[in-house]
Design a protein around this motif. Structure first.
Motif, PDB file in Angstrom:
ATOM      1  N   ARG A  74       0.671  -1.065  -0.026  1.00 57.97           N
ATOM      2  CA  ARG A  74       0.022   0.171  -0.067  1.00 57.97           C
ATOM      3  C   ARG A  74       0.837   1.182   0.031  1.00 57.97           C
ATOM      4  NH1 ARG A  74      -2.671  -1.483   4.012  1.00 57.97           N
ATOM      5  NH2 ARG A  74      -1.644  -0.446   5.450  1.00 57.97           N
ATOM      6  N   GLN A  75       1.809   1.339   0.822  1.00 57.21           N
ATOM      7  CA  GLN A  75       2.760   2.495   0.939  1.00 57.21           C
ATOM      8  C   GLN A  75       4.028   2.510   0.230  1.00 57.21           C
ATOM      9  OE1 GLN A  75       1.075   3.268   5.734  1.00 57.21           O
ATOM     10  NE2 GLN A  75       3.317   3.160   5.327  1.00 57.21           N
ATOM     11  N   GLY A  76       4.645   1.589  -0.090  1.00 63.22           N
ATOM     12  CA  GLY A  76       5.931   1.543  -0.757  1.00 63.22           C
ATOM     13  C   GLY A  76       7.060   1.106   0.406  1.00 63.22           C
ATOM     14  N   TYR A  77       8.227   0.724  -0.196  1.00 64.33           N
ATOM     15  CA  TYR A  77       9.253   0.637   0.627  1.00 64.33           C
ATOM     16  C   TYR A  77       9.682   1.902   1.301  1.00 64.33           C
ATOM     17  CZ  TYR A  77      13.637  -0.716   2.652  1.00 64.33           C
ATOM     18  OH  TYR A  77      15.046  -0.851   3.139  1.00 64.33           O
ATOM     19  N   GLU A  78       9.859   2.766   0.370  1.00 65.06           N
ATOM     20  CA  GLU A  78      10.569   4.028   1.346  1.00 65.06           C
ATOM     21  C   GLU A  78       9.662   5.000   2.083  1.00 65.06           C
ATOM     22  OE1 GLU A  78      13.641   4.991   1.172  1.00 65.06           O
ATOM     23  OE2 GLU A  78      14.243   3.596  -0.155  1.00 65.06           O
ATOM     24  N   ALA A  79       8.294   4.881   1.933  1.00 64.22           N
ATOM     25  CA  ALA A  79       7.319   5.563   2.568  1.00 64.22           C
ATOM     26  C   ALA A  79       6.860   4.888   3.989  1.00 64.22           C
ATOM     27  CB  ALA A  79       6.035   5.699   1.787  1.00 64.22           C
ATOM     28  N   THR A  80       7.146   3.518   4.234  1.00 65.58           N
ATOM     29  CA  THR A  80       7.153   2.716   5.256  1.00 65.58           C
ATOM     30  C   THR A  80       8.240   2.900   6.162  1.00 65.58           C
ATOM     31  OG1 THR A  80       5.651   1.163   4.008  1.00 65.58           O
ATOM     32  CG2 THR A  80       6.558   0.255   6.112  1.00 65.58           C
ATOM     33  N   MET A 133      10.310   2.088  10.051  1.00 67.41           N
ATOM     34  CA  MET A 133      10.221   0.943  11.048  1.00 67.41           C
ATOM     35  C   MET A 133       8.911   1.331  12.121  1.00 67.41           C
ATOM     36  SD  MET A 133      11.755  -1.664  11.423  1.00 67.41           S
ATOM     37  CE  MET A 133      11.938  -3.018  12.346  1.00 67.41           C
ATOM     38  N   GLN A 134       8.726   2.565  12.370  1.00 64.76           N
ATOM     39  CA  GLN A 134       7.494   2.744  13.149  1.00 64.76           C
ATOM     40  C   GLN A 134       6.332   2.463  12.807  1.00 64.76           C
ATOM     41  OE1 GLN A 134       8.062   3.626  16.698  1.00 64.76           O
ATOM     42  NE2 GLN A 134       6.067   2.922  16.615  1.00 64.76           N
ATOM     43  N   ASP A 135       6.148   2.623  11.511  1.00 61.76           N
ATOM     44  CA  ASP A 135       4.967   1.998  10.733  1.00 61.76           C
ATOM     45  C   ASP A 135       4.705   0.459  10.982  1.00 61.76           C
ATOM     46  OD1 ASP A 135       4.323   4.472   9.760  1.00 61.76           O
ATOM     47  OD2 ASP A 135       5.258   4.324   7.898  1.00 61.76           O
ATOM     48  N   LEU A 136       5.824  -0.138  10.787  1.00 66.91           N
ATOM     49  CA  LEU A 136       5.973  -1.766  10.851  1.00 66.91           C
ATOM     50  C   LEU A 136       5.565  -2.067  12.443  1.00 66.91           C
ATOM     51  CD1 LEU A 136       8.739  -2.409   8.703  1.00 66.91           C
ATOM     52  CD2 LEU A 136       6.754  -3.046   8.269  1.00 66.91           C
ATOM     53  N   VAL A 137       6.177  -1.486  13.326  1.00 65.21           N
ATOM     54  CA  VAL A 137       5.863  -1.655  14.614  1.00 65.21           C
ATOM     55  C   VAL A 137       4.305  -1.419  14.912  1.00 65.21           C
ATOM     56  CG1 VAL A 137       6.120  -0.673  17.016  1.00 65.21           C
ATOM     57  CG2 VAL A 137       8.177  -1.289  15.478  1.00 65.21           C
ATOM     58  N   ASP A 138       3.818  -0.492  14.361  1.00 63.21           N
ATOM     59  CA  ASP A 138       2.279  -0.072  14.764  1.00 63.21           C
ATOM     60  C   ASP A 138       1.581  -1.100  14.186  1.00 63.21           C
ATOM     61  OD1 ASP A 138       3.315   2.116  16.122  1.00 63.21           O
ATOM     62  OD2 ASP A 138       2.854   3.631  14.413  1.00 63.21           O
TER      63      ASP A 138
END
Length: 192
Positions: free
Chosen positions: A22-28, A30-35
């Protein structure tokens, strides 16, 4: 004695795949992943490695899912050519129905990370797998007498792979249905 993992790594990988898609690699971040994964950084690093390693594992999962989906759709009994035609139409329909306009994670990766060797290998492998599965279906269509002997199944498979990826890219735009419908119908005339 080691601690048992308190989460389902497969479910976490699928969640990460959806987020990256949905967001792409660069726009994601580590905090997005944690959340989104609802995991601590340590759990993510321990299970998957860093962000890049997690992305590549998510891309591998996407490729596996795509391969399984292609095999399901192209291995149905009956007309192989009808199955190929239905697959192309399905790509257009799902692209038009995707409100978030995610496109194809493989194609998105090819565009976003062209110099990442690991990503390039996975994209190339995914496209080759699509080519192989489609070639097999087209060879079956030839054996069934649905595809004339002067048609090259490998070249047609490569064309269809490119068409499908193009459909996913165009599906990311606010394109009208008629645009994709015309594209699909013109492309399918090449199959005879």
């Amino acid at each position: 004695m080691g601690r048992t993992k308190e989460f389902d790594p497969d479910a976490a990988l699928r969640t990460a795949m959806e987020l990256f898609w949905r967001q792409g690699y660069e726009a994601t971040s580590m905090q997005d992943l944690v959340d989104h994964l609802q995991l601590g950084r340590g759990s993510i690093y321990g299970a998957f490695g860093g962000k890049r390693e997690l992305y590549l594992k998510a891309l591998e999962r996407y490729a596996e899912d795509t391969r399984a989906g292609l095999l399901d759709q192209l291995s149905v009994p009956g007309s192989a050519l009808a199955a190929v035609r239905a697959l192309v139409r399905w790509y257009a329909e799902t692209s038009l129905a995707d409100e978030s306009r995610k496109g194809c994670l493989m194609t998105n990766t090819a565009v976003e990370l062209p110099s990442d060797e690991g990503a390039r290998r996975l994209v190339a492998s995914g496209l080759e797998t699509m080519e192989t599965v489609l070639t097999s279906a087209l060879l079956r269509a030839r054996a069934q007498g649905e595809l004339s002997a002067d048609r090259d199944p490998v070249a047609l498979a490569r064309f269809i792979v490119t068409l499908l990826q193009g459909i996913r890219v165009v599906g990311k735009t606010p394109v009208r249905r008629r645009f994709l419908d015309d594209t699909v119908e013109q492309a399918l005339t090449l199959l005879g």
